[in-house]
Design a protein around this motif. Sequence first.
Motif, PDB file in Angstrom:
ATOM      1  N   ASN A 199       0.845  -1.177   0.000  1.00 13.53           N
ATOM      2  CA  ASN A 199       0.000   0.000   0.000  1.00 13.53           C
ATOM      3  C   ASN A 199       0.891   1.242   0.000  1.00 13.53           C
ATOM      4  O   ASN A 199       1.777   1.380   0.852  1.00 13.53           O
ATOM      5  CB  ASN A 199      -0.904  -0.019   1.231  1.00 13.53           C
ATOM      6  N   ILE A 200       0.655   2.149  -0.929  1.00 13.83           N
ATOM      7  CA  ILE A 200       1.505   3.345  -1.039  1.00 13.83           C
ATOM      8  C   ILE A 200       1.420   4.188   0.226  1.00 13.83           C
ATOM      9  O   ILE A 200       2.428   4.710   0.697  1.00 13.83           O
ATOM     10  CB  ILE A 200       1.132   4.176  -2.281  1.00 13.83           C
ATOM     11  N   GLU A 201       0.240   4.299   0.802  1.00 12.87           N
ATOM     12  CA  GLU A 201       0.100   5.103   2.019  1.00 12.87           C
ATOM     13  C   GLU A 201       0.916   4.514   3.167  1.00 12.87           C
ATOM     14  O   GLU A 201       1.495   5.245   3.961  1.00 12.87           O
ATOM     15  CB  GLU A 201      -1.364   5.240   2.384  1.00 12.87           C
ATOM     16  N   ASP A 202       0.978   3.186   3.248  1.00  9.16           N
ATOM     17  CA  ASP A 202       1.812   2.557   4.280  1.00  9.16           C
ATOM     18  C   ASP A 202       3.285   2.846   4.038  1.00  9.16           C
ATOM     19  O   ASP A 202       4.045   3.083   4.980  1.00  9.16           O
ATOM     20  CB  ASP A 202       1.590   1.042   4.315  1.00  9.16           C
ATOM     21  N   LEU A 203       3.702   2.818   2.780  1.00  7.23           N
ATOM     22  CA  LEU A 203       5.099   3.115   2.467  1.00  7.23           C
ATOM     23  C   LEU A 203       5.451   4.551   2.842  1.00  7.23           C
ATOM     24  O   LEU A 203       6.536   4.815   3.341  1.00  7.23           O
ATOM     25  CB  LEU A 203       5.375   2.881   0.974  1.00  7.23           C
ATOM     26  N   ILE A 204       4.523   5.467   2.605  1.00  5.94           N
ATOM     27  CA  ILE A 204       4.780   6.879   2.911  1.00  5.94           C
ATOM     28  C   ILE A 204       4.841   7.098   4.413  1.00  5.94           C
ATOM     29  O   ILE A 204       5.746   7.771   4.916  1.00  5.94           O
ATOM     30  CB  ILE A 204       3.698   7.770   2.280  1.00  5.94           C
ATOM     31  N   THR A 205       3.892   6.532   5.144  1.00  4.84           N
ATOM     32  CA  THR A 205       3.841   6.787   6.585  1.00  4.84           C
ATOM     33  C   THR A 205       4.919   6.046   7.361  1.00  4.84           C
ATOM     34  O   THR A 205       5.231   6.430   8.482  1.00  4.84           O
ATOM     35  CB  THR A 205       2.458   6.422   7.159  1.00  4.84           C
ATOM     36  N   ASN A 206       5.495   4.996   6.801  1.00  2.96           N
ATOM     37  CA  ASN A 206       6.507   4.222   7.514  1.00  2.96           C
ATOM     38  C   ASN A 206       7.926   4.575   7.101  1.00  2.96           C
ATOM     39  O   ASN A 206       8.852   3.835   7.409  1.00  2.96           O
ATOM     40  CB  ASN A 206       6.273   2.728   7.304  1.00  2.96           C
ATOM     41  N   ILE A 207       8.109   5.689   6.437  1.00  2.63           N
ATOM     42  CA  ILE A 207       9.459   6.104   6.055  1.00  2.63           C
ATOM     43  C   ILE A 207      10.253   6.399   7.318  1.00  2.63           C
ATOM     44  O   ILE A 207       9.809   7.118   8.196  1.00  2.63           O
ATOM     45  CB  ILE A 207       9.430   7.349   5.152  1.00  2.63           C
ATOM     46  N   GLY A 208      11.406   5.809   7.412  1.00  2.00           N
ATOM     47  CA  GLY A 208      12.300   6.078   8.529  1.00  2.00           C
ATOM     48  C   GLY A 208      12.010   5.264   9.772  1.00  2.00           C
ATOM     49  O   GLY A 208      12.733   5.360  10.745  1.00  2.00           O
ATOM     50  N   SER A 209      10.956   4.467   9.766  1.00  2.00           N
ATOM     51  CA  SER A 209      10.709   3.651  10.944  1.00  2.00           C
ATOM     52  C   SER A 209      11.587   2.413  10.838  1.00  2.00           C
ATOM     53  O   SER A 209      11.507   1.657   9.892  1.00  2.00           O
ATOM     54  CB  SER A 209       9.238   3.256  11.049  1.00  2.00           C
ATOM     55  N   GLY A 210      12.446   2.276  11.791  1.00  2.00           N
ATOM     56  CA  GLY A 210      13.375   1.157  11.773  1.00  2.00           C
ATOM     57  C   GLY A 210      12.823  -0.023  12.526  1.00  2.00           C
ATOM     58  O   GLY A 210      11.764   0.030  13.139  1.00  2.00           O
ATOM     59  N   GLY A 211      13.545  -1.094  12.472  1.00  2.00           N
ATOM     60  CA  GLY A 211      13.162  -2.284  13.208  1.00  2.00           C
ATOM     61  C   GLY A 211      13.477  -2.120  14.680  1.00  2.00           C
ATOM     62  O   GLY A 211      13.997  -1.107  15.129  1.00  2.00           O
ATOM     63  N   GLY A 212      13.177  -3.121  15.447  1.00  2.00           N
ATOM     64  CA  GLY A 212      13.452  -3.084  16.876  1.00  2.00           C
ATOM     65  C   GLY A 212      14.942  -3.169  17.151  1.00  2.00           C
ATOM     66  O   GLY A 212      15.742  -3.545  16.303  1.00  2.00           O
ATOM     67  N   GLY A 213      15.328  -2.802  18.323  1.00  2.00           N
ATOM     68  CA  GLY A 213      16.734  -2.857  18.703  1.00  2.00           C
ATOM     69  C   GLY A 213      17.200  -4.291  18.873  1.00  2.00           C
ATOM     70  O   GLY A 213      16.420  -5.195  19.150  1.00  2.00           O
ATOM     71  N   ALA A 214      18.465  -4.510  18.706  1.00  2.00           N
ATOM     72  CA  ALA A 214      19.029  -5.847  18.838  1.00  2.00           C
ATOM     73  C   ALA A 214      19.144  -6.210  20.317  1.00  2.00           C
ATOM     74  O   ALA A 214      19.456  -5.386  21.168  1.00  2.00           O
ATOM     75  CB  ALA A 214      20.407  -5.905  18.194  1.00  2.00           C
ATOM     76  N   ALA A 215      18.895  -7.468  20.632  1.00  2.00           N
ATOM     77  CA  ALA A 215      19.008  -7.934  22.003  1.00  2.00           C
ATOM     78  C   ALA A 215      20.474  -8.176  22.326  1.00  2.00           C
ATOM     79  O   ALA A 215      21.253  -8.584  21.486  1.00  2.00           O
ATOM     80  CB  ALA A 215      18.216  -9.222  22.170  1.00  2.00           C
ATOM     81  N   VAL A 216      20.819  -7.900  23.562  1.00  2.00           N
ATOM     82  CA  VAL A 216      22.195  -8.081  23.999  1.00  2.00           C
ATOM     83  C   VAL A 216      22.280  -9.378  24.793  1.00  2.00           C
ATOM     84  O   VAL A 216      21.530  -9.586  25.741  1.00  2.00           O
ATOM     85  CB  VAL A 216      22.651  -6.898  24.884  1.00  2.00           C
TER      86      VAL A 216
END
Length: 111
Positions: A55-72
């Motif tokens: 969905n184009i709207e999902d692509l636009i609104t999720n710009i720059g949202s990264g994944g979760g942080g890595a577990a240590v």
Amino acid sequence: MSSGGEIACTYACLILHDDGIPVTAEKIATLVKKANVQCESYWPSLFAKLVEKRNIEDLITNIGSGGGGAAVAVSAPSGGGAAAPVAPAAEEKKEEAKEESDDDMGFSLFD
């Protein structure tokens, strides 16, 4: 690095979506051609396939949202005899970024 053709296809998809027109490879190619931009013949079809699946709207609104942080992972020390007590994990404290102004640097952008 992206080429002018890729950027033109991106804008063509956004234009078509904004106007409520179904995004197809032919319509993307037509807009790119009318804009007098040279692009490889496979780009419009790749962008059309992307728009079919996402969905184009999902692509636009999720710009720059990264994944979760890595577990240590913490490993226990191996050693003789007694086990060492495990220290609790320290919580990260996020520092608020201080805003710098041009006054601090002694010059202004518009001097």
